[in-house]
Design a protein around this motif. Sequence first.
Motif, PDB file in Angstrom:
ATOM      1  N   GLU A  22       0.872  -1.166   0.000  1.00 12.09           N
ATOM      2  CA  GLU A  22       0.000   0.000   0.000  1.00 12.09           C
ATOM      3  C   GLU A  22       0.908   1.214   0.000  1.00 12.09           C
ATOM      4  OE1 GLU A  22      -3.393   0.172   2.580  1.00 12.09           O
ATOM      5  OE2 GLU A  22      -3.492  -2.019   2.744  1.00 12.09           O
ATOM      6  N   PHE A  23       0.357   2.372  -0.328  1.00  7.65           N
ATOM      7  CA  PHE A  23       1.178   3.566  -0.488  1.00  7.65           C
ATOM      8  C   PHE A  23       0.544   4.768   0.195  1.00  7.65           C
ATOM      9  CE2 PHE A  23       1.183   0.940  -4.339  1.00  7.65           C
ATOM     10  CZ  PHE A  23       2.481   0.475  -4.297  1.00  7.65           C
ATOM     11  N   ILE A  24       1.393   5.637   0.688  1.00  7.82           N
ATOM     12  CA  ILE A  24       0.950   6.954   1.137  1.00  7.82           C
ATOM     13  C   ILE A  24       1.713   7.964   0.300  1.00  7.82           C
ATOM     14  CG2 ILE A  24       0.786   8.604   3.031  1.00  7.82           C
ATOM     15  CD1 ILE A  24       0.744   6.234   4.964  1.00  7.82           C
ATOM     16  N   VAL A  25       0.977   8.754  -0.469  1.00  8.39           N
ATOM     17  CA  VAL A  25       1.564   9.796  -1.310  1.00  8.39           C
ATOM     18  C   VAL A  25       1.605  11.073  -0.482  1.00  8.39           C
ATOM     19  CG1 VAL A  25       1.297  11.111  -3.446  1.00  8.39           C
ATOM     20  CG2 VAL A  25       0.629   8.690  -3.380  1.00  8.39           C
ATOM     21  N   VAL A  26       2.800  11.628  -0.322  1.00 12.29           N
ATOM     22  CA  VAL A  26       2.967  12.820   0.517  1.00 12.29           C
ATOM     23  C   VAL A  26       3.471  13.970  -0.346  1.00 12.29           C
ATOM     24  CG1 VAL A  26       4.100  13.806   2.540  1.00 12.29           C
ATOM     25  CG2 VAL A  26       3.531  11.359   2.499  1.00 12.29           C
ATOM     26  N   GLU A  27       2.681  15.044  -0.371  1.00 11.18           N
ATOM     27  CA  GLU A  27       3.077  16.267  -1.073  1.00 11.18           C
ATOM     28  C   GLU A  27       3.106  17.471  -0.131  1.00 11.18           C
ATOM     29  OE1 GLU A  27       1.645  15.983  -5.568  1.00 11.18           O
ATOM     30  OE2 GLU A  27      -0.034  15.715  -4.164  1.00 11.18           O
ATOM     31  N   ASN A  28       2.517  17.323   1.033  1.00 12.40           N
ATOM     32  CA  ASN A  28       2.447  18.399   2.011  1.00 12.40           C
ATOM     33  C   ASN A  28       3.852  18.716   2.529  1.00 12.40           C
ATOM     34  OD1 ASN A  28       2.351  19.350   4.914  1.00 12.40           O
ATOM     35  ND2 ASN A  28       0.189  19.563   4.347  1.00 12.40           N
ATOM     36  N   LYS A  29       4.287  19.962   2.349  1.00 14.73           N
ATOM     37  CA  LYS A  29       5.649  20.382   2.703  1.00 14.73           C
ATOM     38  C   LYS A  29       5.963  20.185   4.186  1.00 14.73           C
ATOM     39  CE  LYS A  29       7.491  21.836  -1.129  1.00 14.73           C
ATOM     40  NZ  LYS A  29       8.606  21.061  -1.688  1.00 14.73           N
ATOM     41  N   GLU A  30       4.985  20.435   5.051  1.00 15.22           N
ATOM     42  CA  GLU A  30       5.217  20.262   6.489  1.00 15.22           C
ATOM     43  C   GLU A  30       5.444  18.792   6.834  1.00 15.22           C
ATOM     44  OE1 GLU A  30       3.657  23.220   8.712  1.00 15.22           O
ATOM     45  OE2 GLU A  30       4.216  24.230   6.865  1.00 15.22           O
ATOM     46  N   VAL A  31       4.659  17.915   6.209  1.00 16.02           N
ATOM     47  CA  VAL A  31       4.800  16.476   6.460  1.00 16.02           C
ATOM     48  C   VAL A  31       6.122  15.974   5.887  1.00 16.02           C
ATOM     49  CG1 VAL A  31       3.776  14.193   6.086  1.00 16.02           C
ATOM     50  CG2 VAL A  31       2.299  16.162   6.530  1.00 16.02           C
TER      51      VAL A  31
END
Length: 176
Positions: free
Chosen positions: A42-51
């Motif tokens: 499974e995947f978590i796509v992260v684009e949020n700069k803080e995260v």
Amino acid sequence: MDFLSRRTIRKYRDVKIENFKVNEILRTALVSPSGKNTQPYEFIVVENKEVLKELSTCKKMGAQMLENAPLAIVVLGNPKLTDTWIEDCSIVSTIIQLKSYELGLGSCWIQTYGRFTSEGVSSEEYIRNLLNIPENLHVLNIVSIGYPAESKRSYSDEDMDFSKVNYDKYGKKDNK
């Protein structure tokens, strides 16, 4: 496609990756080979700069590039589906990197399984708490992705150690 020019990229331009490219990467990942087609990933796509900035501290060294990456994909595996979840998630991580390269993007594999933060917390626990990951899934790695802000030469034959290649049985160094 010349895969000898694919290199690990740790510096990225501050440019958002187009949604169609992210979707192409995910489409390719979701059909990645896995043992008995169990697809334990499974995947978590992260684009949020803080995260991304918080993820950059998920291990002592080697994750700092996440702070300036426009995208990261956290690769999760479900060991209840198969005992080869690590291998299957490794394959999908490589597929993500190759597809990214095909789309003109750079990437870097960030190993987190078995690693620790500078405070001694397991990287998996740190990421699990940050991203609200359920207990039944394990974090294998993170792939950072972005438009390269660095260029590296292609690999050449001088970079390849053909002494590691054996033919038909170990110790046979030619294919004649």
